[in-house]
Design an enzyme around this catalytic site. Structure first.
Site, PDB file in Angstrom:
ATOM      1  N   HIS A 264      -8.800  17.453  82.071  1.00 36.92           N
ATOM      2  CA  HIS A 264     -10.073  17.449  82.440  1.00 36.92           C
ATOM      3  C   HIS A 264     -10.103  17.120  84.108  1.00 36.92           C
ATOM      4  O   HIS A 264      -8.982  16.367  84.475  1.00 36.92           O
ATOM      5  CB  HIS A 264     -10.826  16.113  81.876  1.00 36.92           C
TER       6      HIS A 264
ATOM      7  N   ASP B 264     -13.528  18.634  73.769  1.00 35.37           N
ATOM      8  CA  ASP B 264     -13.650  19.853  72.888  1.00 35.37           C
ATOM      9  C   ASP B 264     -12.236  20.046  71.749  1.00 35.37           C
ATOM     10  O   ASP B 264     -12.328  21.001  71.087  1.00 35.37           O
ATOM     11  CB  ASP B 264     -13.523  20.966  73.855  1.00 35.37           C
TER      12      ASP B 264
ATOM     13  N   HIS C 187     -14.957  25.435  80.113  1.00 29.51           N
ATOM     14  CA  HIS C 187     -15.774  24.451  80.096  1.00 29.51           C
ATOM     15  C   HIS C 187     -16.297  24.156  78.603  1.00 29.51           C
ATOM     16  O   HIS C 187     -15.584  24.063  77.977  1.00 29.51           O
ATOM     17  CB  HIS C 187     -17.187  24.876  81.121  1.00 29.51           C
TER      18      HIS C 187
HETATM   19  N1  ACO Z   1      -2.989  23.392  79.327  1.00 29.93           N
HETATM   20  C1  ACO Z   1      -1.570  23.536  80.293  1.00 29.93           C
HETATM   21  N2  ACO Z   1      -1.669  22.995  81.511  1.00 29.93           N
HETATM   22  C2  ACO Z   1      -2.700  22.541  82.216  1.00 29.93           C
HETATM   23  C3  ACO Z   1      -3.976  22.575  81.484  1.00 29.93           C
HETATM   24  C4  ACO Z   1      -4.043  22.704  80.027  1.00 29.93           C
HETATM   25  N3  ACO Z   1      -4.933  22.688  79.400  1.00 29.93           N
HETATM   26  N4  ACO Z   1      -5.044  21.983  82.255  1.00 29.93           N
HETATM   27  C5  ACO Z   1      -4.324  21.785  83.509  1.00 29.93           C
HETATM   28  N5  ACO Z   1      -3.051  22.140  83.228  1.00 29.93           N
HETATM   29  C6  ACO Z   1      -2.137  22.163  84.409  1.00 29.93           C
HETATM   30  C7  ACO Z   1      -2.519  23.069  85.490  1.00 29.93           C
HETATM   31  O1  ACO Z   1      -1.730  24.515  85.347  1.00 29.93           O
HETATM   32  C8  ACO Z   1      -1.798  22.581  86.988  1.00 29.93           C
HETATM   33  O2  ACO Z   1      -0.564  22.521  86.983  1.00 29.93           O
HETATM   34  P1  ACO Z   1       0.194  22.701  88.053  1.00 29.93           P
HETATM   35  O3  ACO Z   1       0.022  21.568  88.937  1.00 29.93           O
HETATM   36  O4  ACO Z   1       1.686  22.887  87.949  1.00 29.93           O
HETATM   37  O5  ACO Z   1      -0.350  23.796  88.780  1.00 29.93           O
HETATM   38  C9  ACO Z   1      -2.355  21.084  86.512  1.00 29.93           C
HETATM   39  O6  ACO Z   1      -2.313  20.847  85.291  1.00 29.93           O
HETATM   40  C10 ACO Z   1      -3.733  20.693  87.180  1.00 29.93           C
HETATM   41  O7  ACO Z   1      -4.745  21.684  86.661  1.00 29.93           O
HETATM   42  P2  ACO Z   1      -5.912  22.258  87.410  1.00 29.93           P
HETATM   43  O8  ACO Z   1      -6.378  23.525  86.821  1.00 29.93           O
HETATM   44  O9  ACO Z   1      -5.676  22.068  88.726  1.00 29.93           O
HETATM   45  O10 ACO Z   1      -6.912  21.268  87.021  1.00 29.93           O
HETATM   46  P3  ACO Z   1      -8.434  21.180  87.180  1.00 29.93           P
HETATM   47  O11 ACO Z   1      -9.172  19.847  87.266  1.00 29.93           O
HETATM   48  O12 ACO Z   1      -9.045  22.460  88.045  1.00 29.93           O
HETATM   49  O13 ACO Z   1      -8.936  21.794  85.520  1.00 29.93           O
HETATM   50  C11 ACO Z   1      -9.505  22.081  83.429  1.00 29.93           C
HETATM   51  C12 ACO Z   1      -9.836  20.909  84.475  1.00 29.93           C
HETATM   52  C13 ACO Z   1     -10.367  23.362  83.751  1.00 29.93           C
HETATM   53  C14 ACO Z   1     -10.537  21.373  82.501  1.00 29.93           C
HETATM   54  C15 ACO Z   1      -8.269  22.391  82.768  1.00 29.93           C
HETATM   55  O14 ACO Z   1      -7.799  21.367  82.355  1.00 29.93           O
HETATM   56  C16 ACO Z   1      -8.283  23.492  81.654  1.00 29.93           C
HETATM   57  O15 ACO Z   1      -8.292  24.811  81.920  1.00 29.93           O
HETATM   58  N6  ACO Z   1      -8.273  22.847  80.293  1.00 29.93           N
HETATM   59  C17 ACO Z   1      -8.454  23.791  79.482  1.00 29.93           C
HETATM   60  C18 ACO Z   1      -9.942  24.327  78.907  1.00 29.93           C
HETATM   61  C19 ACO Z   1     -10.475  23.028  78.484  1.00 29.93           C
HETATM   62  O16 ACO Z   1     -10.110  22.420  77.514  1.00 29.93           O
HETATM   63  N7  ACO Z   1     -11.872  22.802  79.167  1.00 29.93           N
HETATM   64  C20 ACO Z   1     -12.967  21.963  78.772  1.00 29.93           C
HETATM   65  C21 ACO Z   1     -12.847  20.951  79.686  1.00 29.93           C
HETATM   66  S1  ACO Z   1     -14.171  19.630  78.994  1.00 29.93           S
HETATM   67  C22 ACO Z   1     -15.473  20.268  79.153  1.00 29.93           C
HETATM   68  O17 ACO Z   1     -15.781  20.879  80.201  1.00 29.93           O
HETATM   69  C23 ACO Z   1     -16.480  20.070  78.485  1.00 29.93           C
END
Ligand code: ACO
Length: 448
Positions: A307, A363, A268
């Site tokens: 996201h 971010d 987050h």
């Molecule tokens: N890098 C690589 N792969 C990713 C990323 C990433 N940053 N984010 C998602 N994926 C992939 C997952 O591995 C998954 O792949 P799969 O379908 O092959 O298993 C798919 O994309 C979907 O990901 P989920 O985890 O199901 O998506 P969710 O909506 O639950 O997660 C989140 C969203 C937590 C923001 C995620 O994208 C992440 O971890 N990003 C990196 C951390 C980040 O930047 N957080 C800040 C978000 S903005 C904020 O909160 C202010």
């Protein structure tokens, strides 16, 4: 049957049910009537992580994640970032309308006159180790503030509620700056109430020997834009924590401490810090392609990408990218920007990211700006929290005044053991061996 209903046939019993549809939703509680017998509890929905559950009705922030649209009270984020200031946006979020000139004046005065913190709070901050993470100090100090303002418990008294809002918006920059000064062993720089909200924050962070601290106006403005972009984002993880804690009628200082704790996580608001660490780890443009390969192989995530709601470019990231260039005109260009640009370029062309609709989020670029402005990396999540405070408070008030809301208390699908007799200590090892359970099983989230 009315058009705005959903007809459900329960194939277990052959019975049909008409469930009303309102605002594109059905009420989960309406499913409870679907039973296979009189003693059946009734149907529930199973939705870990709230993937498809609206937990409230709200009139504060609108997001269209597919189109990349973000609006506060109907105003597009692009217009607010260009024309507004953070305090004006905070007023908008909390009151629902932009302030008139006199309302803004009054609002600004009220916030400005609450920037000081009780001297005893300094002792709380002094108690931390010199290397304490500023976000931990921030959360703990917010929690401690609740003990200084017992009137904050009176959450349905409108006048006192307003007072806590002034206090919180005014004091979060002071606490953040004091946490930083403690960290680097410098005496605290007290608020200067002649300065703007943002300029005063920079004064408390960076003032050294000058008689009057005057920040560069470009940096002051950049900070205002960053606070605006972070001010609210509907039902994200930390806002959900704020509403959930607040639903128990906890005072707002304690609730915000909890919301800040949720924000701290690397998935987050802690992601801005992780992005900077990631860019430093990559080190140079020629290593970007290899890094992306490792992300795709599932070794780690690309921080600042992806996201839950945006399946398009995060509009905040677009604005921040522009602000970065303005800041670099003053501070000089940070070489990490080139690594970030290359990461973005490769990721946006790569099938892995395209298929999953992974775009830069808020971010991704914010940390580079903060670093250029001399903020240390571990204070980045705290900067996020300063901006988000107004949004948390707006959501908290909306929740308290919403007659649909009650104490937040989800249900569960229980899959564990049912009633069994207590096993005496001397028989446990044998009983486990019989059941084929090793010690390791006890340490997993699955239990035994
Ligand atoms: N890098 C690589 N792969 C990713 C990323 C990433 N940053 N984010 C998602 N994926 C992939 C997952 O591995 C998954 O792949 P799969 O379908 O092959 O298993 C798919 O994309 C979907 O990901 P989920 O985890 O199901 O998506 P969710 O909506 O639950 O997660 C989140 C969203 C937590 C923001 C995620 O994208 C992440 O971890 N990003 C990196 C951390 C980040 O930047 N957080 C800040 C978000 S903005 C904020 O909160 C202010």
């Amino acid at each position: 049957m009315s058009e705005n209903t959903l007809t459900i046939t329960d194939n277990r019993t052959g019975k049909q049910y008409g469930i009303p549809i309102e605002n594109g939703t059905i009420k989960a509680i309406d499913l409870r009537q679907i039973k296979i017998s009189e003693h059946d509890f009734g149907l529930m929905t199973y939705d870990p992580a709230f993937m498809n559950t609206a937990s409230c009705k709200s009139r504060i922030t609108f997001i269209d994640g597919d189109k990349g649209i973000l609006e506060y009270r109907g105003y597009p984020i692009e217009q607010l970032a260009e024309k507004s200031t953070y305090l004006e946006v905070a007023y908008l979020l909390l009151h629902g309308e932009l302030p008139t000139e006199s309302q803004l004046q009054q609002w600004t005065d009220n916030i400005t006159h609450h920037t000081f913190i009780n001297e005893n709070i300094k002792k709380v901050i002094d108690g931390f180790h010199y290397d304490a993470h500023p976000m931990g100090v921030f959360e703990a100090t917010l929690g401690a503030l609740s003990t200084f303002y017992p009137d904050a418990k009176d959450i349905f008294n409108q006048e006192l509620r307003r007072k806590q809002i002034y206090r919180l918006i005014a004091k979060v920059p002071t606490i953040a700056a004091f946490a930083y000064r403690h960290r680097i062993g410098m005496q605290y720089s007290y608020p200067d109430n002649e300065l703007s909200y943002e300029a005063n924050f920079l004064n408390m962070m960076f003032k050294t020997t000058e008689l009057k601290y005057q920040p560069n106006p470009v940096l002051e403005r950049a900070l205002s834009v960053l606070f605006i972009l972070h001010a609210d984002h509907e039902q994200n993880c930390s806002t959900n924590a704020m509403r959930s804690i607040g639903s128990a009628h906890t005072d707002p200082f304690s609730a915000i401490a909890g919301a800040a704790a949720a924000l701290y996580g690397p998935l987050h608001g802690g992601a801005n810090e992780m992005v900077l660490r990631m860019l430093n780890e990559i080190g140079s443009i020629d290593k970007v392609a290899d890094y992306i390969k490792r992300v795709k192989a599932g070794e780690f995530r690309l921080m600042g990408f992806g996201h839950r709601v945006y399946k398009n470019y995060d509009p905040r990231a677009r604005i921040i990218k522009k602000v970065a260039y303005e800041v670099f005109e003053v501070t000089g260009r940070d070489p990490l920007l080139d690594i970030a640009l290359e990461l973005e370029r490769i990721a946006l062309e790569d099938e892995y990211f395209v298929k999953r609709k992974l775009y830069p989020n808020v971010d991704f670029y914010s940390g580079i700006i903060y670093q250029a402005m001399r903020f240390p990396v571990d204070i980045f999540p705290v900067l996020f929290a300063i901006g988000r405070t107004s949004g948390w408070l707006a959501q908290w008030i909306e929740m308290l005044d919403d007659s649909d809301q009650k104490i937040a208390r989800p249900r569960q699908v229980y899959l564990g053991q049912r009633t069994r007799d207590y096993v005496p200590m001397e028989r446990r090892s044998a009983a486990r061996a019989e059941a084929g359970q090793g010690e390791a099983a006890l340490l997993t989230g699955h239990g035994v």
